[in-house]
Write an enzyme that holds these catalytic residues in place. Sequence first.
Site, PDB file in Angstrom:
ATOM      1  CG  HIS A   8      33.340  35.873  45.416  1.00  0.00           C
ATOM      2  ND1 HIS A   8      32.913  36.365  44.205  1.00  0.00           N
ATOM      3  CD2 HIS A   8      32.273  35.262  45.961  1.00  0.00           C
ATOM      4  CE1 HIS A   8      31.630  36.070  44.035  1.00  0.00           C
ATOM      5  NE2 HIS A   8      31.223  35.409  45.091  1.00  0.00           N
ATOM      6  CE1 TYR A  53      27.079  23.284  47.838  1.00  0.00           C
ATOM      7  CE2 TYR A  53      28.591  24.382  49.322  1.00  0.00           C
ATOM      8  CZ  TYR A  53      27.834  24.384  48.166  1.00  0.00           C
ATOM      9  OH  TYR A  53      27.851  25.482  47.350  1.00  0.00           O
TER      10      TYR A  53
END
Length: 488
Positions: free
Chosen positions: A171, A258
């Site tokens: 989502h 990340y």
Amino acid sequence: MSFKIAIIGAGSVGFTKKLFTDILCVPEFKDIEFALTDVSEHNLQMIKAILDRIVEANRLPTRVTATTDRRKALEGARYVISCVRVGGLEAYADDIRIPLKYGIDQCVGDTICAGGILYGQRNIPVILDFCKDIREVAETNVKFLNYANPMAMNTWAAIEYGKVDTVGLCHGVQHGAEQIAEVLGAKSTQELDYVCSGINHQTWFIDLRLNGRPIGKDELVAAFEAHPVYSRQEKLRIDVLKRFGVYSTESNGHLSEYLPWYRKRPDEITRWIDMSDWIHGETGGYLRYSTETRNWFETEYPQFLEAASKPIDREKRSNEHASHILEALETNRVYRGHFNVKNNGVITNLPHDAIIESPGFVDRFGINMAASITLPEACAATCIASINVQRMSVHAAISGDIDLLKLAVLHDPLVGAVSTPEEVWQMVDEMVVAQAAWLPQYAHAVPAARERLSTSKVKTREWAGAARRSVRSIEELRAEKAALKQAG
């Protein structure tokens, strides 16, 4: 219509309830069967009682069954939804705790980085077991909808090695669109048209239009910097927007782990994060949140059960993809969303074997991806770094090759920015030994790893991280909730 949906990991009570009510917002689906399965009989009985209460309150013929026998739940299923967390919070705590000893400060640790890679090692053998059962006892053309992280690795394994028709669902794109709509002054995301593409948790709004008018980088930067909340909570995302020229879907805390630039120096971390909520970069934030949520649910369960007696409000159907995909496949009402699938050339400048997240359309013919998308070069470079880690991690999980696992961790962008090869080798040994109960493919490697740890001279430290908060008690959570209610 009458068909069967199996939900694996249905003991994720809140999420299962959301999926259930979303699906029952489709009028044609009132007569279907939900088969719940989980390793926890306790959680299964709690969620079944809630769903039974919903069915009773809405006078539906919907059938709900619950069993710890996964294969029984999968028998004859047309759709299988997975929202499992292999190893639970016990293993997840090690995903955060052990890397901290080596200077690796994660906010979530469930996608890549050291924690996400080990999470994948625990998940993939189980995912392959799911796929075996699905192939053998589910409907012939069954579709597997994976909500479990690490999304790309789990989906990669299910498609490539499980040989099951699989789509990964998240989502992040929807939440990013909601933020953009808000800062631009739109009444809702219906006023936005966008192309968002990349890989899970690293998707990029590469084309953005508000009521047909293109929105450029400068306007979007100005809108975010002027927002009284997001300008403080999303500092890192805004910095990436300025440098890359496009907005990332992922939260400030997730995105920070990340990339190799924002969490590698402890004294720099607090510059880029915000402590108002876990998702903005707090050390081990999601672990704390998950622990508090579990404790809260266990204590407040009677209230959750009572709330289930209310009629389903179709206007409150969520933007989770699952119910909309099922509706499109079964009724031919077309749905546009963003799905995790094998690339196969959809994104021209990412590897063909990668699991991408990109726009697609669903109707009775299946999921059809919009093809020939090209990412900006910086976005592609960032995605490719993660894809290479994901590929090695999947192959390591399949083969049980601990050396390949160490190489995957070594090539992780944040790990590589923080740790030396010697530290990475020892850290992986330590994590494999600590999580051996959930890593059957590494059983042969555990004795040697334990021996290496006993003689290692690599130094570690006990470190809570740059921005750690303690788990709050139920009493503290109640007090904070009451204070917010009074203030609101």
